[in-house]
Design a protein around this motif. Sequence first.
Motif, PDB file in Angstrom:
ATOM      1  N   LEU A 112      27.320  22.895   6.423  1.00 15.32           N
ATOM      2  CA  LEU A 112      27.984  22.098   7.451  1.00 15.32           C
ATOM      3  C   LEU A 112      29.493  22.031   7.235  1.00 15.32           C
ATOM      4  CD1 LEU A 112      27.859  20.089   9.875  1.00 15.32           C
ATOM      5  CD2 LEU A 112      27.431  18.276   8.192  1.00 15.32           C
ATOM      6  N   PHE A 113      29.903  22.015   5.965  1.00 16.29           N
ATOM      7  CA  PHE A 113      31.326  21.915   5.619  1.00 16.29           C
ATOM      8  C   PHE A 113      31.961  23.301   5.444  1.00 16.29           C
ATOM      9  CE2 PHE A 113      29.729  17.911   3.285  1.00 16.29           C
ATOM     10  CZ  PHE A 113      29.761  17.170   4.457  1.00 16.29           C
ATOM     11  N   GLU A 114      31.204  24.349   5.716  1.00 18.48           N
ATOM     12  CA  GLU A 114      31.637  25.751   5.654  1.00 18.48           C
ATOM     13  C   GLU A 114      31.755  26.297   4.237  1.00 18.48           C
ATOM     14  OE1 GLU A 114      33.462  27.225   9.507  1.00 18.48           O
ATOM     15  OE2 GLU A 114      34.998  25.881   8.714  1.00 18.48           O
ATOM     16  N   GLY A 115      31.302  25.543   3.248  1.00 17.45           N
ATOM     17  CA  GLY A 115      31.307  26.063   1.888  1.00 17.45           C
ATOM     18  C   GLY A 115      30.699  25.095   0.897  1.00 17.45           C
ATOM     19  N   SER A 116      29.881  25.614  -0.002  1.00 13.74           N
ATOM     20  CA  SER A 116      29.182  24.788  -0.987  1.00 13.74           C
ATOM     21  C   SER A 116      29.838  24.840  -2.354  1.00 13.74           C
ATOM     22  CB  SER A 116      27.745  25.287  -1.139  1.00 13.74           C
ATOM     23  OG  SER A 116      27.751  26.597  -1.683  1.00 13.74           O
ATOM     24  N   MET A 117      30.804  25.719  -2.551  1.00 15.00           N
ATOM     25  CA  MET A 117      31.419  25.999  -3.842  1.00 15.00           C
ATOM     26  C   MET A 117      30.410  26.553  -4.852  1.00 15.00           C
ATOM     27  SD  MET A 117      34.380  25.147  -2.881  1.00 15.00           S
ATOM     28  CE  MET A 117      34.691  24.516  -1.241  1.00 15.00           C
ATOM     29  N   TYR A 118      29.209  26.881  -4.380  1.00 12.46           N
ATOM     30  CA  TYR A 118      28.129  27.406  -5.230  1.00 12.46           C
ATOM     31  C   TYR A 118      27.809  26.472  -6.387  1.00 12.46           C
ATOM     32  CZ  TYR A 118      29.029  31.612  -2.532  1.00 12.46           C
ATOM     33  OH  TYR A 118      29.203  32.509  -1.492  1.00 12.46           O
ATOM     34  N   ALA A 119      27.921  25.184  -6.121  1.00 11.56           N
ATOM     35  CA  ALA A 119      27.681  24.168  -7.147  1.00 11.56           C
ATOM     36  C   ALA A 119      26.389  23.404  -6.856  1.00 11.56           C
ATOM     37  CB  ALA A 119      28.855  23.190  -7.206  1.00 11.56           C
ATOM     38  N   ASN A 120      25.802  22.838  -7.888  1.00 12.45           N
ATOM     39  CA  ASN A 120      24.666  21.934  -7.718  1.00 12.45           C
ATOM     40  C   ASN A 120      25.178  20.557  -7.336  1.00 12.45           C
ATOM     41  OD1 ASN A 120      22.821  23.902  -8.362  1.00 12.45           O
ATOM     42  ND2 ASN A 120      22.452  23.198 -10.443  1.00 12.45           N
ATOM     43  N   SER A 121      24.615  19.999  -6.272  1.00 13.28           N
ATOM     44  CA  SER A 121      25.073  18.703  -5.792  1.00 13.28           C
ATOM     45  C   SER A 121      23.942  17.980  -5.080  1.00 13.28           C
ATOM     46  CB  SER A 121      26.249  18.876  -4.814  1.00 13.28           C
ATOM     47  OG  SER A 121      26.481  17.694  -4.072  1.00 13.28           O
ATOM     48  N   PRO A 122      23.789  16.661  -5.313  1.00  8.31           N
ATOM     49  CA  PRO A 122      22.775  15.903  -4.571  1.00  8.31           C
ATOM     50  C   PRO A 122      23.115  15.756  -3.091  1.00  8.31           C
ATOM     51  CG  PRO A 122      24.159  14.415  -5.851  1.00  8.31           C
ATOM     52  CD  PRO A 122      24.527  15.811  -6.270  1.00  8.31           C
ATOM     53  N   VAL A 123      24.361  16.045  -2.740  1.00 13.31           N
ATOM     54  CA  VAL A 123      24.789  15.940  -1.343  1.00 13.31           C
ATOM     55  C   VAL A 123      24.555  17.261  -0.604  1.00 13.31           C
ATOM     56  CG1 VAL A 123      26.706  15.481   0.226  1.00 13.31           C
ATOM     57  CG2 VAL A 123      26.509  14.187  -1.918  1.00 13.31           C
ATOM     58  N   ASP A 129      21.455  26.754  -8.520  1.00 17.53           N
ATOM     59  CA  ASP A 129      20.031  27.018  -8.751  1.00 17.53           C
ATOM     60  C   ASP A 129      19.473  27.977  -7.703  1.00 17.53           C
ATOM     61  OD1 ASP A 129      20.158  25.296 -10.875  1.00 17.53           O
ATOM     62  OD2 ASP A 129      19.113  23.639  -9.881  1.00 17.53           O
ATOM     63  N   PHE A 130      19.945  27.856  -6.483  1.00 21.95           N
ATOM     64  CA  PHE A 130      19.519  28.768  -5.425  1.00 21.95           C
ATOM     65  C   PHE A 130      19.768  30.214  -5.828  1.00 21.95           C
ATOM     66  CE2 PHE A 130      21.182  31.146  -1.636  1.00 21.95           C
ATOM     67  CZ  PHE A 130      19.948  31.416  -1.049  1.00 21.95           C
ATOM     68  N   SER A 155      29.455  38.920  -8.956  1.00 19.58           N
ATOM     69  CA  SER A 155      30.836  39.046  -8.526  1.00 19.58           C
ATOM     70  C   SER A 155      31.032  38.182  -7.299  1.00 19.58           C
ATOM     71  CB  SER A 155      31.173  40.507  -8.214  1.00 19.58           C
ATOM     72  OG  SER A 155      32.530  40.650  -7.829  1.00 19.58           O
ATOM     73  N   GLY A 156      32.281  37.967  -6.927  1.00 20.60           N
ATOM     74  CA  GLY A 156      32.560  37.177  -5.741  1.00 20.60           C
ATOM     75  C   GLY A 156      34.042  37.091  -5.483  1.00 20.60           C
ATOM     76  N   HIS A 157      34.386  36.701  -4.263  1.00 23.61           N
ATOM     77  CA  HIS A 157      35.783  36.618  -3.851  1.00 23.61           C
ATOM     78  C   HIS A 157      36.129  35.193  -3.465  1.00 23.61           C
ATOM     79  CE1 HIS A 157      39.016  36.938  -0.687  1.00 23.61           C
ATOM     80  NE2 HIS A 157      39.570  37.597  -1.690  1.00 23.61           N
ATOM     81  N   SER A 158      37.295  34.703  -3.907  1.00 27.55           N
ATOM     82  CA  SER A 158      37.817  33.390  -3.536  1.00 27.55           C
ATOM     83  C   SER A 158      36.875  32.277  -4.010  1.00 27.55           C
ATOM     84  CB  SER A 158      38.041  33.340  -2.021  1.00 27.55           C
ATOM     85  OG  SER A 158      38.814  32.230  -1.649  1.00 27.55           O
ATOM     86  N   MET A 159      36.311  31.496  -3.093  1.00 30.17           N
ATOM     87  CA  MET A 159      35.312  30.509  -3.493  1.00 30.17           C
ATOM     88  C   MET A 159      34.189  31.187  -4.273  1.00 30.17           C
ATOM     89  SD  MET A 159      32.890  28.052  -1.072  1.00 30.17           S
ATOM     90  CE  MET A 159      31.735  29.364  -0.605  1.00 30.17           C
ATOM     91  N   GLY A 160      33.834  32.399  -3.839  1.00 27.36           N
ATOM     92  CA  GLY A 160      32.809  33.156  -4.545  1.00 27.36           C
ATOM     93  C   GLY A 160      33.253  33.594  -5.928  1.00 27.36           C
ATOM     94  N   GLY A 161      34.562  33.827  -6.091  1.00 23.50           N
ATOM     95  CA  GLY A 161      35.091  34.151  -7.416  1.00 23.50           C
ATOM     96  C   GLY A 161      35.029  32.953  -8.344  1.00 23.50           C
ATOM     97  N   GLY A 162      35.351  31.775  -7.786  1.00 23.16           N
ATOM     98  CA  GLY A 162      35.213  30.551  -8.580  1.00 23.16           C
ATOM     99  C   GLY A 162      33.774  30.296  -8.952  1.00 23.16           C
ATOM    100  N   GLY A 163      32.870  30.526  -7.983  1.00 27.01           N
ATOM    101  CA  GLY A 163      31.450  30.384  -8.263  1.00 27.01           C
ATOM    102  C   GLY A 163      30.984  31.371  -9.314  1.00 27.01           C
ATOM    103  N   THR A 164      31.510  32.601  -9.253  1.00 25.75           N
ATOM    104  CA  THR A 164      31.174  33.620 -10.248  1.00 25.75           C
ATOM    105  C   THR A 164      31.512  33.137 -11.652  1.00 25.75           C
ATOM    106  OG1 THR A 164      31.437  35.478  -8.737  1.00 25.75           O
ATOM    107  CG2 THR A 164      31.770  35.936 -11.067  1.00 25.75           C
ATOM    108  N   ILE A 165      32.692  32.558 -11.812  1.00 30.49           N
ATOM    109  CA  ILE A 165      33.100  32.080 -13.132  1.00 30.49           C
ATOM    110  C   ILE A 165      32.236  30.917 -13.585  1.00 30.49           C
ATOM    111  CG2 ILE A 165      34.962  30.911 -14.378  1.00 30.49           C
ATOM    112  CD1 ILE A 165      36.917  32.713 -12.837  1.00 30.49           C
ATOM    113  N   ILE A 167      29.239  29.990 -12.657  1.00 30.01           N
ATOM    114  CA  ILE A 167      27.844  30.366 -12.884  1.00 30.01           C
ATOM    115  C   ILE A 167      27.709  31.250 -14.120  1.00 30.01           C
ATOM    116  CG2 ILE A 167      25.921  31.714 -11.929  1.00 30.01           C
ATOM    117  CD1 ILE A 167      26.736  30.637  -9.164  1.00 30.01           C
ATOM    118  N   SER A 168      28.645  32.172 -14.309  1.00 27.05           N
ATOM    119  CA  SER A 168      28.557  33.049 -15.478  1.00 27.05           C
ATOM    120  C   SER A 168      28.736  32.267 -16.775  1.00 27.05           C
ATOM    121  CB  SER A 168      29.597  34.171 -15.386  1.00 27.05           C
ATOM    122  OG  SER A 168      30.916  33.664 -15.383  1.00 27.05           O
TER     123      SER A 168
END
Length: 368
Positions: A112-123, A129-130, A155-165, A167-168
């Motif tokens: 809904l907010f156009e990005g999850s930051m690939y983080a675990n969140s109760p919101v 985990d996905f 791998s990932g770009h931008s928000m996905g690059g942050g998520g890559t770091i 998560i890795s």
Amino acid sequence: MKKRGQIQCVVILLLLLGGGIVAQDQKSNYSLVEIPAPSLKDNLIGTKDVQKIGVYLPPSYLDSDQLFPVVYFLNGYTVEAGEYPKTEAFDSYMKNSKEHEFILIELNGHNLFEGSMYANSPVSGNWEDFIVRDVITYVDSHYKTLAKRESRGISGHSMGGGGTINISLRHPEVFSVAYAMSPAVLANDNLLNGMFKNDSTLVQVQNLSEKMVNVRDEDFSETLQQELKSYDRKITSIFGILAFGSAFSPDLSQPLKIAFPFTMNADGTFSKKEEVLEKWVAGFGNLEEKVKNYKNNLTQYKKIALSCGYQDETPGLLEGSVYFSTLLKEEKIPHSTCWYTGKHSDKVSEQLIGEVFPTMSAYLHGEK
């Protein structure tokens, strides 16, 4: 970021690089596939627990009994799977890499907010985990994969690059190669200062929060979706603020289920709340602490790589990437960097063809 018009530019770029037009029998097979996402169930903003992933199968996949390595690619903020296809880049690389093929899985963290930051969140749901549970379980059970960490890259770009770091750091048991492109990593709070530099945006957040004060939990998702329809996503940063906050500063006691790093004063001005700001910074920041805490995990990777353009216009990303590299050097964690002439998104395909895909091929096939 949304670059629909960029697809034509990508094709022209590939022609200039000598990629030409790939013959039909040399092309990868790309499809969008809906998969179960139990890790996202019960999120508070209405994200479905069935998600689409993009699946790129290499040219020889259908005619071979071979098992393939897999690269998981995390898209950037606002980008949905299938919206910014990397088919041309993948095809161009694969036609010259018949002995080093791999499966590419395109992921999105869109909500809904156009990005999850690939983080675990109760919101916003458990997006980390996905990826490491739901997606990998599905891919390994439905495709001819080498189902082991030594044959998986992220791998990932931008928000996905942050998520890559992020998560890795926590999952060396899942991946053995990590390549972050123009990653959302913060050496300071420049990015956050950019989010909150406009008082009118803070007023929007404050007004939206006040509208949600008396909303019951069971009506939260539907009411919030209706309220957000009145905001123009192209001209307001409120969606980015909600995305970042829901991922890294959830607080179920607040009207928007987010603790914000500012408070409105009686005279209508705003003041920072430093203790809350620290949570926001920690999402893609706190790099010193992360590197030290996860040093043992980082040393288990066969390859860690970073890239970023010198002219990246997103505040703090180049500085954050260079700083992260400096911290890795100080802890003697092997890695490589590629700093290049370019902006945030104008060299994505070029970087995939020249840097990311060759790195993944070499290390996932055990050549290095």
